[in-house]
Scaffold this motif. Structure first.
Motif, PDB file in Angstrom:
ATOM      1  N   ARG A 245      37.820  47.043  39.651  1.00  0.00           N
ATOM      2  CA  ARG A 245      38.854  47.494  38.727  1.00  0.00           C
ATOM      3  C   ARG A 245      38.234  48.266  37.569  1.00  0.00           C
ATOM      4  O   ARG A 245      37.214  47.876  37.015  1.00  0.00           O
ATOM      5  CB  ARG A 245      39.630  46.286  38.209  1.00  0.00           C
ATOM      6  CG  ARG A 245      40.896  46.622  37.433  1.00  0.00           C
ATOM      7  CD  ARG A 245      41.732  45.387  37.258  1.00  0.00           C
ATOM      8  NE  ARG A 245      40.931  44.259  36.783  1.00  0.00           N
ATOM      9  CZ  ARG A 245      41.307  42.991  36.875  1.00  0.00           C
ATOM     10  NH1 ARG A 245      42.452  42.684  37.447  1.00  0.00           N
ATOM     11  NH2 ARG A 245      40.535  42.028  36.405  1.00  0.00           N
ATOM     12  N   SER A 246      38.876  49.415  37.254  1.00  0.00           N
ATOM     13  CA  SER A 246      38.391  50.253  36.158  1.00  0.00           C
ATOM     14  C   SER A 246      39.590  50.848  35.433  1.00  0.00           C
ATOM     15  O   SER A 246      40.472  51.434  36.057  1.00  0.00           O
ATOM     16  CB  SER A 246      37.498  51.381  36.697  1.00  0.00           C
ATOM     17  OG  SER A 246      37.225  52.323  35.679  1.00  0.00           O
ATOM     18  N   SER A 247      39.636  50.727  34.126  1.00  0.00           N
ATOM     19  CA  SER A 247      40.765  51.231  33.342  1.00  0.00           C
ATOM     20  C   SER A 247      40.747  52.741  33.192  1.00  0.00           C
ATOM     21  O   SER A 247      41.742  53.349  32.809  1.00  0.00           O
ATOM     22  CB  SER A 247      40.764  50.578  31.956  1.00  0.00           C
ATOM     23  OG  SER A 247      39.540  50.866  31.278  1.00  0.00           O
ATOM     24  N   SER A 248      39.617  53.386  33.548  1.00  0.00           N
ATOM     25  CA  SER A 248      39.502  54.827  33.350  1.00  0.00           C
ATOM     26  C   SER A 248      39.647  55.634  34.640  1.00  0.00           C
ATOM     27  O   SER A 248      39.520  56.861  34.618  1.00  0.00           O
ATOM     28  CB  SER A 248      38.135  55.158  32.723  1.00  0.00           C
ATOM     29  OG  SER A 248      37.086  54.730  33.567  1.00  0.00           O
ATOM     30  N   ASN A 252      43.361  52.691  38.591  1.00  0.00           N
ATOM     31  CA  ASN A 252      42.437  51.649  38.119  1.00  0.00           C
ATOM     32  C   ASN A 252      41.448  51.224  39.198  1.00  0.00           C
ATOM     33  O   ASN A 252      40.948  50.098  39.194  1.00  0.00           O
ATOM     34  CB  ASN A 252      43.201  50.413  37.601  1.00  0.00           C
ATOM     35  CG  ASN A 252      44.068  50.742  36.413  1.00  0.00           C
ATOM     36  OD1 ASN A 252      45.252  50.388  36.367  1.00  0.00           O
ATOM     37  ND2 ASN A 252      43.512  51.447  35.429  1.00  0.00           N
ATOM     38  N   ARG A 285      46.334  51.408  45.588  1.00  0.00           N
ATOM     39  CA  ARG A 285      46.329  50.228  44.711  1.00  0.00           C
ATOM     40  C   ARG A 285      47.531  49.334  45.028  1.00  0.00           C
ATOM     41  O   ARG A 285      47.409  48.099  45.093  1.00  0.00           O
ATOM     42  CB  ARG A 285      46.371  50.700  43.257  1.00  0.00           C
ATOM     43  CG  ARG A 285      46.564  49.589  42.229  1.00  0.00           C
ATOM     44  CD  ARG A 285      45.372  48.649  42.150  1.00  0.00           C
ATOM     45  NE  ARG A 285      45.639  47.549  41.257  1.00  0.00           N
ATOM     46  CZ  ARG A 285      45.473  47.597  39.925  1.00  0.00           C
ATOM     47  NH1 ARG A 285      45.032  48.709  39.349  1.00  0.00           N
ATOM     48  NH2 ARG A 285      45.735  46.553  39.187  1.00  0.00           N
ATOM     49  N   ASP A 289      47.079  45.443  46.362  1.00  0.00           N
ATOM     50  CA  ASP A 289      47.532  44.320  45.545  1.00  0.00           C
ATOM     51  C   ASP A 289      48.452  43.375  46.313  1.00  0.00           C
ATOM     52  O   ASP A 289      48.683  42.243  45.873  1.00  0.00           O
ATOM     53  CB  ASP A 289      48.237  44.835  44.289  1.00  0.00           C
ATOM     54  CG  ASP A 289      47.242  45.350  43.254  1.00  0.00           C
ATOM     55  OD1 ASP A 289      46.023  45.110  43.429  1.00  0.00           O
ATOM     56  OD2 ASP A 289      47.667  45.989  42.273  1.00  0.00           O
ATOM     57  N   ASN A 306      34.271  42.771  37.683  1.00  0.00           N
ATOM     58  CA  ASN A 306      35.704  43.080  37.798  1.00  0.00           C
ATOM     59  C   ASN A 306      36.097  43.410  39.237  1.00  0.00           C
ATOM     60  O   ASN A 306      36.779  44.395  39.526  1.00  0.00           O
ATOM     61  CB  ASN A 306      36.088  44.250  36.879  1.00  0.00           C
ATOM     62  CG  ASN A 306      35.813  43.959  35.425  1.00  0.00           C
ATOM     63  OD1 ASN A 306      36.042  42.843  34.952  1.00  0.00           O
ATOM     64  ND2 ASN A 306      35.320  44.961  34.705  1.00  0.00           N
TER      65      ASN A 306
END
Length: 360
Positions: A245-248, A252, A285, A289, A306
């Motif tokens: 997981r990456s917010s950038s 994500n 994604r 999920d 993460n």
């Protein structure tokens, strides 16, 4: 002296007012040769190309461009046209242009073997564009821009051709689908060139690779070696076992964690963090999920943080240059998700290869 008038002749087929009769039908000699018709199969297991590092040599081999799309079988029948995927799923409604063109072919019945593709602006088959035209993995969109590059005919006008040698099948195919043209069904042409030369040219033009086919071979399902594929850039299916997981990043998703099969088990073969488009990443994604799990399906000893683990139900098509010494993919790039209907297969590692369980 005047000659007497000639007597009128009888009509050619007898008296004009007499009913016409044919010759009495003779009983058929049981020893006489009978021209039988073969029942049309509901499905034929496709012949698959065996991956080789270099082209084979010899006059027995014919060469074609390798197309990057979905393998399809087009059944032309008296009641209509059916289009089946490699896995046997009916996708007739997804390719209306191919169906319309199939109805115009000069055949009564036929089964054509080919690859549905969408071309980019340079005329190269583009798997990503094909997926977009169909609405992405699991999408239901109709693709009008898809073209069937047909390379074999397996059944024709009542005759099963799978036991006929490849050269004869190609001759028949060229009478059905002539070279050239801009129709929705086009001939994948045989290219008169040495395999090594053709591969070099294909790679220079950014193509995926070439296919070599034994001219004397019959048509058999599976990877028997009669057909061989040689790639410029390696591209195979790998199971997605998790993501970082990456917010950038798009969706994500910093990177996907990938696995191959080895002796029946899934083993970790590295990660991929490039090649994603924004819409692809969001769809991916959402799909991941829905299948989260608490423990990974592979042994993982890396140091990434993460991490989200998922069930290994999604198969990603990954381009890569080579393998590292510790069994990881070198320079991988994400191309898209393989459809289950396309019989998505997970890459099989050689049992003799080095371990793929080392950390990044």
């Amino acid at each position: 002296m005047t000659k007497p008038p000639r007597k009128p002749s009888e009509p050619l087929l007898g008296k004009a007012d007499a009913p016409l009769r044919g010759q009495p039908r003779r009983r058929r000699d049981p020893a006489q040769h009978q021209l039988t018709l073969d029942p049309m199969p509901a499905r034929i297991d496709p012949c698959l190309a065996l991956l080789k590092p270099r082209p084979p040599k010899g006059r027995q081999w014919a060469f074609e461009v390798k197309w990057d799309g979905y393998r399809l079988a087009v059944h032309v029948e008296p009641k209509g046209v059916r289009i089946l995927t490699r896995g046997g799923h009916d996708w007739t409604d997804r390719f209306p242009a191919i169906v319309a063109q199939a109805k115009r072919l000069p055949v009564s019945t036929a089964i054509l073997d080919g690859e549905a593709v969408v071309f980019d602006e340079l005329g190269r088959s583009d798997f990503g564009k094909l997926q977009q035209s169909l609405g992405g993995r699991g999408g239901k969109r109709v693709s009008w821009e898809s073209v069937l590059m047909v390379f074999d005919v397996l059944y024709l006008d009542g005759h099963d051709l799978t036991e006929t040698e490849f050269t004869a099948r190609r001759h028949l195919l060229e009478g059905i689908v002539p070279p050239g043209g801009e129709e929705a069904i086009r001939l994948s042409e045989e290219i008169e060139a040495d395999g090594e030369t053709l591969l070099r040219i294909a790679c220079e033009h950014g193509l995926e690779g070439i296919i070599a086919k034994d001219r004397n071979s019959t048509y058999r399902g599976g990877r028997g070696g009669e057909w061989q594929k040689i790639k410029c850039i390696q591209s195979d299916g790998f199971a997605i076992v998790g993501y970082q997981r990456s917010s950038s990043a798009f969706g994500n998703i910093g990177a996907l964690l990938l696995a191959a099969r080895k002796e029946g088990q899934l083993v970790y073969v590295g990660s991929v963090g490039t090649g994603f488009k924004a819409d692809q990443a969001m769809q991916l994604r959402t799909a991941m999920d829905k299948i989260k799990v608490s423990a990974p399906a592979v042994r993982y000893t890396g140091r990434r943080k993460n991490l989200i683990w998922i069930k290994p139900k999604l198969v990603a098509e990954i381009e890569y240059r080579a393998w590292t010494h510790d069994g990881k993919l070198r320079h991988p790039s994400y191309k898209g998700l393989r459809e289950q209907a396309d019989n998505a297969a997970i890459f099989e590692l050689d049992p003799a290869s080095s371990s793929s369980e080392n950390s990044l």
